[in-house]
Design a protein around this motif. Structure first.
Motif, PDB file in Angstrom:
ATOM      1  N   PHE A  46      14.712  62.804  60.015  1.00 61.13           N
ATOM      2  CA  PHE A  46      14.917  62.003  59.066  1.00 61.13           C
ATOM      3  C   PHE A  46      14.254  61.021  57.685  1.00 61.13           C
ATOM      4  N   PRO A  47      13.595  61.935  56.261  1.00 63.42           N
ATOM      5  CA  PRO A  47      12.172  60.809  55.651  1.00 63.42           C
ATOM      6  C   PRO A  47      12.968  58.981  55.379  1.00 63.42           C
ATOM      7  N   TYR A  48      12.665  58.756  56.501  1.00 63.51           N
ATOM      8  CA  TYR A  48      12.424  57.761  55.787  1.00 63.51           C
ATOM      9  C   TYR A  48      11.070  57.065  55.629  1.00 63.51           C
ATOM     10  N   PRO A  49      10.907  56.609  54.315  1.00 64.39           N
ATOM     11  CA  PRO A  49      10.013  55.686  53.572  1.00 64.39           C
ATOM     12  C   PRO A  49       8.644  55.282  54.309  1.00 64.39           C
ATOM     13  N   SER A  50       8.046  55.928  53.690  1.00 62.90           N
ATOM     14  CA  SER A  50       6.148  55.561  54.082  1.00 62.90           C
ATOM     15  C   SER A  50       6.372  53.961  54.037  1.00 62.90           C
ATOM     16  N   SER A  51       6.969  53.442  53.702  1.00 62.93           N
ATOM     17  CA  SER A  51       6.634  52.270  53.131  1.00 62.93           C
ATOM     18  C   SER A  51       6.776  51.348  54.436  1.00 62.93           C
ATOM     19  N   LEU A  52       8.638  51.624  55.009  1.00 56.48           N
ATOM     20  CA  LEU A  52       8.435  51.241  56.175  1.00 56.48           C
ATOM     21  C   LEU A  52       8.147  51.738  58.040  1.00 56.48           C
ATOM     22  N   LYS A  53       7.698  52.570  57.629  1.00 52.87           N
ATOM     23  CA  LYS A  53       6.886  52.861  58.577  1.00 52.87           C
ATOM     24  C   LYS A  53       5.906  51.983  58.569  1.00 52.87           C
ATOM     25  N   VAL A  54       4.855  52.001  57.257  1.00 53.79           N
ATOM     26  CA  VAL A  54       3.533  50.633  57.149  1.00 53.79           C
ATOM     27  C   VAL A  54       3.957  49.761  58.170  1.00 53.79           C
ATOM     28  N   PHE A  55       4.896  49.114  57.714  1.00 57.89           N
ATOM     29  CA  PHE A  55       5.665  47.323  57.878  1.00 57.89           C
ATOM     30  C   PHE A  55       4.964  47.761  59.338  1.00 57.89           C
ATOM     31  N   LEU A  56       6.138  48.161  60.221  1.00 60.29           N
ATOM     32  CA  LEU A  56       6.152  49.078  61.906  1.00 60.29           C
ATOM     33  C   LEU A  56       4.706  48.737  61.895  1.00 60.29           C
ATOM     34  N   LEU A  57       3.459  49.960  61.248  1.00 57.74           N
ATOM     35  CA  LEU A  57       2.559  49.494  61.938  1.00 57.74           C
ATOM     36  C   LEU A  57       1.991  48.998  61.979  1.00 57.74           C
ATOM     37  N   ARG A  58       1.876  47.952  61.062  1.00 55.88           N
ATOM     38  CA  ARG A  58       1.087  47.110  60.748  1.00 55.88           C
ATOM     39  C   ARG A  58       1.940  45.409  62.399  1.00 55.88           C
ATOM     40  N   ALA A  59       3.057  46.393  61.467  1.00 55.79           N
ATOM     41  CA  ALA A  59       3.394  44.877  62.717  1.00 55.79           C
ATOM     42  C   ALA A  59       3.585  44.333  64.949  1.00 55.79           C
ATOM     43  N   PHE A  60       2.499  46.395  64.791  1.00 60.36           N
ATOM     44  CA  PHE A  60       2.885  46.653  65.864  1.00 60.36           C
ATOM     45  C   PHE A  60       0.954  46.482  65.894  1.00 60.36           C
ATOM     46  N   ALA A  62      -1.577  47.692  64.257  1.00 56.98           N
ATOM     47  CA  ALA A  62      -2.037  48.001  62.559  1.00 56.98           C
ATOM     48  C   ALA A  62      -2.916  48.387  62.301  1.00 56.98           C
ATOM     49  N   GLN A  63      -4.295  48.713  61.814  1.00 56.62           N
ATOM     50  CA  GLN A  63      -4.664  47.840  60.224  1.00 56.62           C
ATOM     51  C   GLN A  63      -4.217  49.407  59.489  1.00 56.62           C
ATOM     52  N   VAL A  64      -3.663  49.122  57.966  1.00 56.19           N
ATOM     53  CA  VAL A  64      -3.093  49.907  57.093  1.00 56.19           C
ATOM     54  C   VAL A  64      -3.061  49.536  55.852  1.00 56.19           C
ATOM     55  N   GLY A  65      -4.550  50.496  55.029  1.00 54.88           N
ATOM     56  CA  GLY A  65      -4.166  50.352  53.950  1.00 54.88           C
ATOM     57  C   GLY A  65      -3.163  50.794  52.944  1.00 54.88           C
ATOM     58  N   THR A  66      -3.430  51.161  51.554  1.00 55.45           N
ATOM     59  CA  THR A  66      -2.733  50.874  50.631  1.00 55.45           C
ATOM     60  C   THR A  66      -1.897  52.495  50.394  1.00 55.45           C
ATOM     61  N   ASN A  67      -1.295  53.141  49.613  1.00 55.67           N
ATOM     62  CA  ASN A  67      -0.752  54.317  49.677  1.00 55.67           C
ATOM     63  C   ASN A  67      -0.615  55.183  50.419  1.00 55.67           C
ATOM     64  N   ILE A  68       0.078  54.995  51.720  1.00 58.11           N
ATOM     65  CA  ILE A  68      -0.245  56.179  52.607  1.00 58.11           C
ATOM     66  C   ILE A  68       1.078  57.138  52.869  1.00 58.11           C
ATOM     67  N   THR A  69       1.002  58.343  52.690  1.00 66.26           N
ATOM     68  CA  THR A  69       2.406  58.930  52.615  1.00 66.26           C
ATOM     69  C   THR A  69       1.895  59.797  54.490  1.00 66.26           C
ATOM     70  N   LEU A  70       3.728  59.160  54.633  1.00 69.92           N
ATOM     71  CA  LEU A  70       3.421  58.823  56.592  1.00 69.92           C
ATOM     72  C   LEU A  70       4.529  60.529  56.919  1.00 69.92           C
ATOM     73  N   LYS A  71       4.830  61.506  57.285  1.00 67.92           N
ATOM     74  CA  LYS A  71       5.797  63.216  56.835  1.00 67.92           C
ATOM     75  C   LYS A  71       6.645  62.504  58.101  1.00 67.92           C
ATOM     76  N   PRO A  72       7.802  62.959  58.243  1.00 62.49           N
ATOM     77  CA  PRO A  72       8.154  62.508  59.415  1.00 62.49           C
ATOM     78  C   PRO A  72       7.895  63.658  60.534  1.00 62.49           C
ATOM     79  N   ARG A  73       8.489  62.600  61.912  1.00 58.87           N
ATOM     80  CA  ARG A  73       7.394  63.348  63.344  1.00 58.87           C
ATOM     81  C   ARG A  73       6.394  63.457  63.590  1.00 58.87           C
ATOM     82  N   VAL A  74       5.671  62.490  62.801  1.00 60.96           N
ATOM     83  CA  VAL A  74       4.540  61.867  63.483  1.00 60.96           C
ATOM     84  C   VAL A  74       4.088  60.717  64.587  1.00 60.96           C
ATOM     85  N   ASN A  75       3.945  61.558  65.562  1.00 62.04           N
ATOM     86  CA  ASN A  75       3.724  60.816  66.876  1.00 62.04           C
ATOM     87  C   ASN A  75       2.103  60.206  67.335  1.00 62.04           C
TER      88      ASN A  75
END
Length: 197
Positions: A46-60, A62-75
């Motif tokens: 399911f193509p969850y928004p990249s903004s949600l994934k970036v939020f979760l990465l930062r919560a765990f 990760a240091q993440v910049g702006t304008n990130i595209t994370l496609k589905p099934r990224v491990n």
């Protein structure tokens, strides 16, 4: 199992100690929570928004910049050992096995099914202990689809790794590179190991 060769194996996986050579960098509880989020959000088709994934990465962590595209099934294995710059694309089914620090610079494209593998084992020792290392992808580089990037590798600024490449050593800046290890062959065991068994 019956050995179909006349050569006795020297590999002793029973002697492997998973506690040596790997600093997990987080509590077991944090890893379990991350794993649940990873399988439900990141590994989903399911193509969850990249903004949600970036939020979760930062919560765990990760240091993440702006304008990130994370496609589905990224491990992503350990987000707390991940740095991502600005304007980065990470393609579908990419695997970021970051047992050590993984640094992804600005304007980097990681194409589909690329495997960034910071984990390894020392095949020269019978117990095959960990031999992990960091990976750095400098600004502007492009990792082509289905490429393998091994531990302790630095990809130079604006370098292009063509599809299906196997990269186990540093790549200079501004190079278009196609590499495979099909022509690689050498003895596995040195004489000291051969004499032990």
């Amino acid at each position: 199992m019956k050995n179909t060769s006349n050569i006795q194996s020297r590999v002793r996986l029973a002697d492997f100690d998973a506690k040596l050579g790997l600093d997990r960098g987080a509590s077991k509880f944090k890893e379990i929570i991350w794993y649940f989020i990873k399988i439900t959000i990141f590994l989903s088709a399911f193509p969850y928004p990249s903004s949600l994934k970036v939020f979760l990465l930062r919560a765990f962590g990760a240091q993440v910049g702006t304008n990130i595209t994370l496609k589905p099934r990224v491990n992503i294995h350990f987000p707390w050992k991940l740095e991502i710059g600005d304007h980065v694309w990470i393609g579908e089914e990419s695997c970021l096995l970051n047992f050590e620090k993984l640094i992804i610079g600005d304007n980097v494209c990681i194409s589909q099914r690329s495997y960034l593998c910071g984990g390894n084992h020392d095949y020269r020792k019978p117990s095959m202990p960990y031999r992990n290392g960091p990976i750095t992808l400098n600004n502007g580089c492009w990792i082509g689809a289905c490429s393998f990037i091994g531990p302790n590798v630095v990809i130079g600024t604006d370098a292009v790794i063509t599809a299906g490449s196997t990269i186990t050593s540093n790549i200079e800046p501004n190079i278009v590179c196609r590499k495979s290890n099909f022509d690689f062959e050498k003895p596995r065991w040195n004489q000291d190991i051969l004499n032990q068994i």
